[in-house]
Scaffold this active site. Structure first.
Site, PDB file in Angstrom:
ATOM      1  CE1 TYR A 162      -3.659  -2.122  -0.788  1.00 41.51           C
ATOM      2  CE2 TYR A 162      -4.388  -1.849   1.322  1.00 41.51           C
ATOM      3  CZ  TYR A 162      -4.502  -2.354   0.236  1.00 41.51           C
ATOM      4  OH  TYR A 162      -5.720  -2.991  -0.123  1.00 41.51           O
ATOM      5  CE  LYS A 215       2.347 -15.890  -6.575  1.00 42.95           C
ATOM      6  NZ  LYS A 215       1.937 -16.968  -6.902  1.00 42.95           N
ATOM      7  CG  ASP A 247      -1.021 -17.993  -5.805  1.00 40.25           C
ATOM      8  OD1 ASP A 247      -0.386 -18.284  -4.902  1.00 40.25           O
ATOM      9  OD2 ASP A 247      -0.750 -18.119  -6.735  1.00 40.25           O
ATOM     10  CG  ASP A 271      -7.529  -4.062   2.663  1.00 41.05           C
ATOM     11  OD1 ASP A 271      -8.484  -4.539   3.372  1.00 41.05           O
ATOM     12  OD2 ASP A 271      -7.613  -3.201   1.842  1.00 41.05           O
ATOM     13  CG  ASP A 275     -12.856  -6.973   2.241  1.00 39.36           C
ATOM     14  OD1 ASP A 275     -12.871  -6.689   3.124  1.00 39.36           O
ATOM     15  OD2 ASP A 275     -13.444  -6.230   1.183  1.00 39.36           O
TER      16      ASP A 275
END
Ligand code: ATP
Length: 384
Positions: A162, A215, A247, A271, A275
Site C-alpha cells: 500500500y 508470494k 493465491d 486487506d 474481505d
C-alpha cells in the site's frame, strides 16, 4: 469542547432499558478511560452510535464506564473544518485512550480532498497503528459459505504494497506520463518483526498455530517477509508455524478455513484475504477489526461505508459492535482491568446470541433495522 456522547440508541434514553429497572450499583459507575467517537461517512452515522449504545450497556452491566468524546472526520469534517481529518481531531486523539472509527467514503470527497491520504490511512500512519487484527469466524445459525471457521488475520498496517503509507512525504505511487503508473512496495525488518511478534503472541492465547502468507516465488520482498517471520517464530517453540502463497491461501480459505488459526501477512494481501474471509463466514457486516500500536488502538469495521444502503437504517452494526468489543478487550489487557474485560466479553456474546436467535439485518437475509438489531443486542446484555 468535547462532550459526552448521547444518542437516540443510548440505553439511558432509548427503549433498550429504563433507569428504573437497573440495580443501584450500575447507576454511577466510575469513569476511567476517554475514547474518541468518529462517525465517518455512509453508514457510519448509523452503525457507530449503535456500537456506542451497545458498548455503554455492556460497560454498565460490568459496573464500569468510559467517557465518549465525539470528534469530526470525513465529509462532515470537510464541511465544518475544510479537512476530512482536521488537525484538531488528531490532537484530541493524542490525549485519548483509543477510539471508535466509522468507515469513510473518499470517492465522495471533493477532488482536492481525494488527493490526500484517506482519514484512516492517515490515522494508521500518524499513530503507527501497525497491527490490523481481523477475526473471521462463523456464527451459530448465520448462513455462511463455509461450514466452520475461527481464524484471525494479522495484517501489517504501515507499509508493504500500500504505497500511500510508504513515504515520509507524498506517496510511493506516481504517473511519470499519462500512460505509465508506477507503484512502490516497502518491507522493513523492524516492522516485519513487530507484526510477527504480535501474531505469535496472539496465537499463544488461541490455538497456537501461525501461518505466514507471502508470494515468495515471484516477489522477493515477500520472501524477506516470510523469512523474518520465521526467525521471529524461533522464539515461540510451542507454536506451530507454516507458510502459504497468497493465491493458494485464497483457495484454502474457501475449501478448508477451519485449518487456520492466526494468519500473518503484509498490508495488501491481508486487506484482500480478510474481505474474502469476512464474506465467507457470513457477511462483511460481521467483519470486525482493530488497529493497534503499542500504546493506542482504533476499532474499525473491516467493511467500507456502504454508500448503496447509507441513510436507510438497514446496515448491519455487528462488525462495528464487535470491533468496539475488541477495543475494550485490548484496553482491558493494557490496563489490567477485569471490568473492561467483562464488558468486552458481554458485548461480543450479546451479538452472538442475537444472531443465534436469527435476528438478522438485510445483509443476512432478514428485515431487522439497525436500530432494532441494536435494541436486541442491548436486551441480551440486560435480559428481562
Ligand atoms: P470501500 O472501498 O470503502 O471498502 P466498498 O464499496 O468497496 O467500499 P463496502 O462499502 O464494504 O465496500 O460495501 C460492499 C458491499 O457490502 C455493499 O453492497 C454494501 O452495502 C455491503 N455492506 C458493507 N458493510 C455492510 C454492513 N455493515 N451492513 C450491510 N451491508 C454492508
Amino acid at each position: 469542547m468535547a462532550r459526552i456522547l448521547r444518542t437516540s440508541l443510548d440505553p439511558r434514553h432509548g427503549p433498550g432499558i429504563s433507569r428504573a429497572r437497573r440495580p443501584r450499583q450500575w447507576q454511577n459507575p466510575p469513569v476511567t478511560l476517554r475514547l474518541g467517537v468518529l462517525e465517518g461517512d455512509g453508514i457510519g452515522p448509523e452503525i457507530v452510535p449503535a456500537a456506542i449504545a451497545a458498548a455503554d450497556a455492556a460497560l454498565r452491566r460490568a459496573n464500569t464506564a468510559v467517557q465518549w468524546v465525539p470528534l469530526p472526520v470525513g465529509l462532515a469534517a470537510i464541511a465544518a473544518h475544510g479537512s476530512a481529518l482536521p488537525p484538531s481531531t488528531v490532537e484530541a486523539l493524542q490525549t485519548l485512550d483509543g477510539w471508535v472509527m466509522g468507515p469513510h467514503d473518499n470517492a465522495s470527497y471533493p477532488p482536492a480532498h481525494r488527493a490526500t491520504l484517506n482519514p484512516s490511512g492517515a490515522l494508521r500512519k500518524h499513530f503507527d497503528l501497525y497491527a490490523n487484527i481481523r477475526p473471521a469466524r462463523t456464527f451459530r445459525n448465520v448462513p455462511a459459505t463455509v461450514r466452520a471457521a475461527d481464524l484471525v488475520i494479522v495484517r501489517e498496517n504501515t507499509e508493504g504494497f500500500y504505497a500511500d503509507r510508504n513515504t515520509f512525504a507524498g506517496t510511493g505511487e506516481f504517473m511519470p506520463t499519462a500512460d505509465v503508473a508506477i507503484t512502490m512496495g516497502v518491507f522493513t525488518r523492524g516492522r516485519i518483526e513487530r507484526i510477527a511478534h504480535a501474531a505469535f503472541q496472539l496465537a499463544g492465547r488461541r490455538r497456537r498455530h501461525v501461518t505466514i502468507v507471502h508470494k515468495a516465488n515471484v516477489l522477493a520482498a515477500t520472501a524477506f517477509f516470510r523469512d523474518i517471520c520465521r526467525e521471529a517464530g524461533e522464539r515461540y517453540p510451542g507454536i506451530a508455524l507454516d507458510d502459504v502463497h497468497v493465491d493458494a491461501m485464497a483457495a484454502h480459505l474457501v475449501r478448508r478455513p477451519a485449518d487456520f488459526d492466526v494468519i500473518v501477512t503484509e498490508n495488501m494481501f491481508g486487506d484482500i484475504l480478510s474481505d474474502l474471509a469476512g464474506e465467507l463466514t457470513g457477511s462483511l457486516g460481521l467483519a470486525a477489526s482493530l488497529n493497534a500500536s503499542d500504546r493506542t488502538a482504533m476499532a474499525q469495521a473491516a467493511h467500507g461505508s456502504a454508500p448503496d444502503i447509507a441513510g436507510q437504517g438497514i446496515a448491519n452494526p455487528s462488525a462495528m459492535i464487535l470491533s468496539t468489543a475488541m477495543l475494550l478487550e485490548w484496553l482491558a489487557a493494557r490496563h489490567d482491568d477485569a471490568r473492561l474485560a467483562d464488558a468486552a466479553s458481554r458485548l461480543a456474546a450479546a451479538v452472538d446470541r442475537t444472531l443465534g436467535l436469527e435476528i438478522f439485518p438485510r445483509d443476512l437475509g432478514g428485515a431487522v433495522t439497525t436500530a432494532a438489531f441494536t435494541r436486541a443486542v442491548i436486551a441480551q446484555i440486560f435480559p428481562e
